[in-house]
Write a protein that holds these residues in place. Sequence first.
Motif, PDB file in Angstrom:
ATOM      1  N   ASP A  72       0.812  -1.218   0.000  1.00  0.00           N
ATOM      2  CA  ASP A  72       0.000   0.000   0.000  1.00  0.00           C
ATOM      3  C   ASP A  72       0.849   1.274   0.000  1.00  0.00           C
ATOM      4  O   ASP A  72       0.403   2.337   0.432  1.00  0.00           O
ATOM      5  CB  ASP A  72      -0.953   0.010   1.200  1.00  0.00           C
ATOM      6  CG  ASP A  72      -0.207  -0.014   2.529  1.00  0.00           C
ATOM      7  OD1 ASP A  72       1.000  -0.340   2.531  1.00  0.00           O
ATOM      8  OD2 ASP A  72      -0.829   0.316   3.556  1.00  0.00           O
ATOM      9  N   ILE A  73       2.099   1.156  -0.490  1.00  0.00           N
ATOM     10  CA  ILE A  73       2.981   2.317  -0.629  1.00  0.00           C
ATOM     11  C   ILE A  73       3.367   2.463  -2.098  1.00  0.00           C
ATOM     12  O   ILE A  73       3.843   1.513  -2.723  1.00  0.00           O
ATOM     13  CB  ILE A  73       4.264   2.175   0.226  1.00  0.00           C
ATOM     14  CG1 ILE A  73       3.925   2.090   1.714  1.00  0.00           C
ATOM     15  CG2 ILE A  73       5.231   3.324  -0.050  1.00  0.00           C
ATOM     16  CD1 ILE A  73       3.317   3.345   2.291  1.00  0.00           C
ATOM     17  N   ASP A  74       3.150   3.649  -2.658  1.00  0.00           N
ATOM     18  CA  ASP A  74       3.500   3.916  -4.062  1.00  0.00           C
ATOM     19  C   ASP A  74       4.850   4.602  -4.207  1.00  0.00           C
ATOM     20  O   ASP A  74       5.602   4.321  -5.142  1.00  0.00           O
ATOM     21  CB  ASP A  74       2.436   4.813  -4.708  1.00  0.00           C
ATOM     22  CG  ASP A  74       1.054   4.199  -4.654  1.00  0.00           C
ATOM     23  OD1 ASP A  74       0.911   3.053  -5.130  1.00  0.00           O
ATOM     24  OD2 ASP A  74       0.127   4.852  -4.140  1.00  0.00           O
ATOM     25  N   VAL A  75       5.158   5.516  -3.289  1.00  0.00           N
ATOM     26  CA  VAL A  75       6.389   6.304  -3.373  1.00  0.00           C
ATOM     27  C   VAL A  75       7.077   6.307  -2.018  1.00  0.00           C
ATOM     28  O   VAL A  75       6.435   6.558  -0.984  1.00  0.00           O
ATOM     29  CB  VAL A  75       6.105   7.762  -3.794  1.00  0.00           C
ATOM     30  CG1 VAL A  75       7.428   8.521  -3.986  1.00  0.00           C
ATOM     31  CG2 VAL A  75       5.273   7.818  -5.064  1.00  0.00           C
ATOM     32  N   VAL A  76       8.380   6.027  -2.018  1.00  0.00           N
ATOM     33  CA  VAL A  76       9.188   6.091  -0.801  1.00  0.00           C
ATOM     34  C   VAL A  76       9.959   7.402  -0.807  1.00  0.00           C
ATOM     35  O   VAL A  76      10.677   7.708  -1.764  1.00  0.00           O
ATOM     36  CB  VAL A  76      10.165   4.901  -0.721  1.00  0.00           C
ATOM     37  CG1 VAL A  76      11.108   5.076   0.467  1.00  0.00           C
ATOM     38  CG2 VAL A  76       9.402   3.594  -0.618  1.00  0.00           C
ATOM     39  N   VAL A  77       9.797   8.183   0.253  1.00  0.00           N
ATOM     40  CA  VAL A  77      10.539   9.433   0.421  1.00  0.00           C
ATOM     41  C   VAL A  77      11.574   9.213   1.512  1.00  0.00           C
ATOM     42  O   VAL A  77      11.215   8.990   2.678  1.00  0.00           O
ATOM     43  CB  VAL A  77       9.600  10.594   0.782  1.00  0.00           C
ATOM     44  CG1 VAL A  77      10.407  11.871   1.036  1.00  0.00           C
ATOM     45  CG2 VAL A  77       8.585  10.820  -0.329  1.00  0.00           C
TER      46      VAL A  77
END
Length: 428
Positions: A72-77
């Motif tokens: 459920d994570i699209d982008v890791v910052v």
Amino acid sequence: METIRIGLMGLGTVGTGVVRILNDHRDDLTRQTGSTIEIRRVLVQNTEKPRDIALDSSLLTREAEDIVAADDIDVVVEVMGGVELTKGLIERALRSGKHVVTANKDLMALHGAELVAIAREHGCDIYYEASVAGGIPIIRALTESFSSDRIKRMFGIVNGTTNFILTKMSQEGASYEDVLKEAQALGYAEADPTSDVEGLDAARKMAILATLGFRMNVSLADVDAKGITGVTKEDIQYGKRLGYELKLLGVAERDGESVSVSVQPAMVRTSHPLASVNGVFNAVYVYGEAVGETMFYGPGAGSLPTATSVVADLVAVVKNMRMGVNGKTLSTAYKEKKLQSDDRIFGKFFLLLHVEDKAGVLAQITQAFAANEVSLESVLQQPNQENPKAEIIIITHDTNMSGMKNVIRELESMDVVNKIKSVYRVVG
């Protein structure tokens, strides 16, 4: 409306700024991207620590796997720092189809080319605007605005800590040691300031800029780095008398198909824009064959300036997701790396010598320059009551590094030269 789910790794100064911008600018970001950007999970060391930021405590986790391996994570910052552990986590995120935004200059300077290749292979974005010069959009300028030009030269102030120290030394006549203590007390310098004051932080940033600007993989080992630990207030005072300010400059130059990259204290003519860049501010000067001279100036660090660059990268990722072009817009280093030899690296130099105060000394010194075909722009003798020896300041015309190194070796072997106090490049 599509929701883009963010996993934030790190909630320190920059991470807190990212959360604040995403909260405060929510409506604007939604209109720009056509998507809702939502923080789903935040990696922290201590989930119980009090924080002055509006963030649901249920989002906090101490397990990196909850972000890099989550469906459920699209982008890791990534704004937590570190190199090897962080590299492994970002690799896992990219290989699982997650896009990455990072502010990690150490990571990108050492492993940027490898991570970009992995991102491209898996159709993912990896953006890192905040890794160089905080809030200044220099990376986007190099990859997009200058994409139609050929960059010949980049140089500038890319480390706010050393610029703060040198500014204080110049304006207040203070010693390096005293100003360093003040910088540490204000939080501008770490308890161990080695990375900043020895030029390593600036060298990492210049490796990133050179890679992007020259389209070749320039590594940290290719950067000739020298810091400011040897700078004295006397050096700065002499420079000011002659119309120069002393700055720690990163310099990247291209001559034909070969390049040189260095970090070094340099005398900058007071009429040059970089001479007036003071305090913790950064500035990067870019010279392109077509556009000519441009300068990018702004805050080089800080919570919100750096977070602004991080969120700008995040917006770019989301726009790419909507257009279906993730992984296709990454800048790649497609040219073979060729480093310039010393005889192809040119510049003017400032030298401060302590010599015997007797007849014939100056003639011997100038002969060493002439023998190596280094011409002199000016030779000055400055009185110094604290030094019983004579002090001579020499500024050369443009000369190559090879000849300059030969001169220095000859001067070091002369009995009449007690000490080569300082050697600095001259800019502007």
